[in-house]
Scaffold this active site. Structure first.
Site, short mmCIF file in Angstrom:
data_model
loop_
_atom_site.label_atom_id
_atom_site.label_comp_id
_atom_site.label_asym_id
_atom_site.label_seq_id
_atom_site.Cartn_x
_atom_site.Cartn_y
_atom_site.Cartn_z
CE LYS A 22 -42.40 43.93 -51.76
NZ LYS A 22 -42.99 43.38 -50.53
CG ASN A 23 -41.76 39.82 -51.34
OD1 ASN A 23 -41.69 40.91 -50.76
ND2 ASN A 23 -42.82 39.43 -51.99
NE ARG A 93 -47.98 40.95 -43.23
CZ ARG A 93 -48.22 40.20 -42.16
NH1 ARG A 93 -48.90 40.71 -41.17
NH2 ARG A 93 -47.76 38.99 -42.05
CB CYS A 117 -52.18 45.35 -45.42
SG CYS A 117 -51.94 43.78 -46.19
NE ARG A 122 -49.97 40.00 -45.51
CZ ARG A 122 -49.09 40.63 -46.27
NH1 ARG A 122 -49.32 41.86 -46.65
NH2 ARG A 122 -47.97 40.05 -46.61
CB ILE A 124 -48.03 36.57 -36.56
CG1 ILE A 124 -48.69 37.04 -35.26
CG2 ILE A 124 -47.73 37.73 -37.50
CD1 ILE A 124 -47.79 37.82 -34.35
CG ASP A 125 -52.09 31.53 -36.94
OD1 ASP A 125 -51.94 32.40 -37.82
OD2 ASP A 125 -52.53 30.41 -37.19
CG ASP A 308 -47.15 38.85 -54.30
OD1 ASP A 308 -46.02 38.68 -53.82
OD2 ASP A 308 -48.19 38.92 -53.61
NE ARG A 400 -44.51 48.82 -48.70
CZ ARG A 400 -45.33 47.81 -48.45
NH1 ARG A 400 -46.62 47.99 -48.46
NH2 ARG A 400 -44.86 46.60 -48.20
C1 EPZ Z 1 -45.12 37.02 -48.34
O1 EPZ Z 1 -46.02 37.55 -47.38
C2 EPZ Z 1 -44.85 38.17 -49.30
N1 EPZ Z 1 -44.23 39.27 -48.58
C3 EPZ Z 1 -46.16 38.62 -49.95
O2 EPZ Z 1 -45.84 39.64 -50.89
C4 EPZ Z 1 -46.77 37.42 -50.69
O3 EPZ Z 1 -48.01 37.80 -51.25
C5 EPZ Z 1 -46.98 36.27 -49.70
O4 EPZ Z 1 -45.72 35.94 -49.07
C6 EPZ Z 1 -47.52 35.01 -50.38
O5 EPZ Z 1 -46.66 34.62 -51.40
C7 EPZ Z 1 -42.92 39.20 -48.26
O6 EPZ Z 1 -42.25 38.20 -48.52
C8 EPZ Z 1 -42.32 40.38 -47.55
P1 EPZ Z 1 -47.83 34.24 -46.04
P2 EPZ Z 1 -46.37 36.69 -46.04
O7 EPZ Z 1 -47.43 34.17 -44.62
O8 EPZ Z 1 -45.16 35.94 -45.60
C9 EPZ Z 1 -51.85 33.10 -43.90
C10 EPZ Z 1 -46.03 41.70 -51.97
O9 EPZ Z 1 -46.92 42.24 -52.66
N2 EPZ Z 1 -51.06 33.06 -42.66
O10 EPZ Z 1 -47.35 33.20 -46.98
O11 EPZ Z 1 -47.05 37.58 -45.07
C11 EPZ Z 1 -52.08 34.53 -44.36
O12 EPZ Z 1 -53.21 35.06 -43.70
C12 EPZ Z 1 -46.41 40.93 -50.72
O13 EPZ Z 1 -44.80 41.72 -52.24
C13 EPZ Z 1 -51.66 32.55 -41.50
O14 EPZ Z 1 -52.83 32.14 -41.50
O15 EPZ Z 1 -47.42 35.66 -46.65
C14 EPZ Z 1 -52.29 34.41 -45.83
O16 EPZ Z 1 -53.65 34.15 -46.08
C15 EPZ Z 1 -47.91 40.92 -50.49
N3 EPZ Z 1 -50.94 32.53 -40.35
C16 EPZ Z 1 -51.45 33.19 -46.21
O17 EPZ Z 1 -51.09 32.54 -45.00
C17 EPZ Z 1 -49.64 32.96 -40.29
O18 EPZ Z 1 -49.02 32.90 -39.21
C18 EPZ Z 1 -50.18 33.54 -46.93
O19 EPZ Z 1 -49.41 34.37 -46.09
C19 EPZ Z 1 -49.06 33.47 -41.47
C20 EPZ Z 1 -49.78 33.50 -42.65
#
Ligand code: EPZ
Length: 421
Positions: A22-23, A93, A117, A122, A124-125, A308, A400
């Protein structure tokens, strides 16, 4: 709302084939926005999230042909809409992943702010930091984010990610693909899904090196063509079924798995005494040979233990004698499943990002709620070994992200019913 009714099951026994990730498939679909030709993506899992991404791409002008059940052909006309549909984006997202390719291909992108969520805010900065570094002007208004490239176009730059964010790495890599000059993403995420995306982009004509390490170099090109690509297997689904074999003390064979991608899960299961061996046909998980023991896990960005798999692994740890600790370092609120597991008779105490599991207790079936995709899977695993019936609501989360979830469990001997109110 639909619910799962999970009966206590015999030790699982049999074979399961893992679907496309999925990811990985979601960023791969977004990357098709960069191509002037037709992209063919194979081993696409049939998931609600894939349907949402298809609808978003179609709302941006895509033609998507379902060549076969798991093969999509995606093509875009020369002129692409560059404002993603609010209703669709607010459903998922990961739809924010269209921002980078849209900005790169059309010079402008307007996407609704992705919601947080249950597992965390989460933000997007880091995505926006990357777009700004390439010269884009960012406007955040009325819950929308708009990015506008400068007159002369985006220009490559070095971007340091304060956290190795998976989504930010993917968005910036896609945005830099058509920028002028060279971009470096420093402290990049190293997940296999990043490598899969970089491989696809390079087939389309991008010039990306270093994916899978903490520094990715992207040399911008002027245009990208169509390409064929097969989605990598879903390492999180694979880990979920490894744990299904372990928690029921069964013996299962898992097909379509990349051993390297599940190394932390394999290592931790072996510490607990589970036999995990890669054979010619796939990965054997054998958990009925001897009593299993507790261990400790700490989630980290790849190649550390995957966040995950934290909740499914915790469900398993409630069934092994001894005390285990789980530390969650990636998301700030990913223990929502603890209360549900305790309702089933587990003994888990949390303090901040640390949970202590006093394992070996008997679990009782109960009415529980899936609070996120992986927590829902964890509750199914717990239901397989809990006395009586476990009724899990809010299972749309689970459906999902896991293809043919119930069928795969039933083929292993589990007794799970889906009730649609
Ligand atoms: C991806 O989410 C996955 N989703 C998530 O899987 C997975 O848990 C996550 O990576 C971590 O491995 C998809 O790929 C669609 P991140 P993502 O940006 O990209 C912080 C599932 O169950 N952060 O690596 O959103 C954020 O708050 C899902 O399949 C910032 O601070 O994860 C978090 O604490 C859940 N600023 C950490 O980074 C930003 O701009 C990790 O988030 C972006 C993220």
């Amino acid at each position: 709302m639909a619910r799962f009714l999970v009966q206590k099951s015999e030790p699982l026994n049999g074979e399961v084939k893992i679907s496309g990730a999925k990811n990985a498939v979601l960023p791969l679909m977004a990357a098709a926005l960069l191509s002037e030709g037709t992209c063919r993506i194979m081993e696409v899992p049939q998931l609600k999230d894939v349907e949402v991404m298809k609808d978003i791409l179609i709302s941006l002008g895509a033609t998507i042909e379902e060549v076969e059940e798991d093969i999509l052909d995606i093509s875009f006309p020369d002129v692409i809409e560059n404002e993603a549909d609010y209703d669709l984006v607010s459903k998922m997202r990961a739809s924010f992943l269209v921002m980078g390719p849209l900005l790169s291909r059309t010079g402008r992108a307007k996407v609704h702010m992705p919601g947080g969520c249950t597992i965390g805010a989460r933000p997007i900065d880091l995505h926006l930091k990357g777009f700004r570094a390439l010269g884009a002007e960012i406007i955040q208004k009325d819950n929308y984010v708009e990015a506008i490239a400068p007159e002369g176009g985006l220009v490559g730059e070095s971007v340091y990610l304060d956290f190795p964010s998976v989504g930010a790495t993917e968005n910036i890599m896609m945005c830099a693909a058509l920028a002028q000059g060279t971009t470096y993403i420093v402290n990049a995420a190293e997940e296999p899904e990043i490598v899969d995306l970089a491989n696809f982009l390079n087939k389309m004509g991008a010039r990306i090196k270093g994916a899978g390490t903490d520094t990715i170099k992207i040399e911008g090109v002027t245009s990208m063509k169509g390409a064929y690509h097969t989605v990598i297997p879903d390492r999180i689904e694979a880990g979920t079924f490894m744990l299904a074999g372990a928690i029921t003390r069964g013996q299962i064979l898992i097909h379509n798995i990349v051993p390297d991608h599940v190394k932390p899960i394999t290592a931790k299961l072996r510490e607990c005494g589970v036999i995990v061996e890669m054979g010619d046909e796939g990965m054997y998980v054998v958990a009925d040979q001897k009593p299993l023991r507790a261990t400790d896990i700490k989630t980290l960005p790849y190649p550390g233990f995957p966040t995950d798999i934290q909740s499914p692994f915790m469900a398993f740890l409630t069934t092994v004698e001894g005390s285990s600790t789980v530390i969650e370092t990636v998301f700030e609120n990913r223990f929502m499943h603890v209360a549900e597991l305790n309702r089933m008779g587990a003994n888990i105490k949390t303090s901040g990002n640390k949970a202590i599991i006093h394992g070996g207790r008997h679990l009782e079936g109960a009415q529980v709620i899936a609070t996120d995709l992986r927590a829902g899977a964890a509750l199914v695993l717990a239901g397989l070994v809990a006395d009586g019936t476990t009724e899990i609501s809010e299972i749309y989360h689970v459906e999902r992200g896991y293809e043919k979830f119930i069928n795969k469990f039933k083929a292993l001997g589990a007794s799970i019913l889906r009730i649609d109110d």
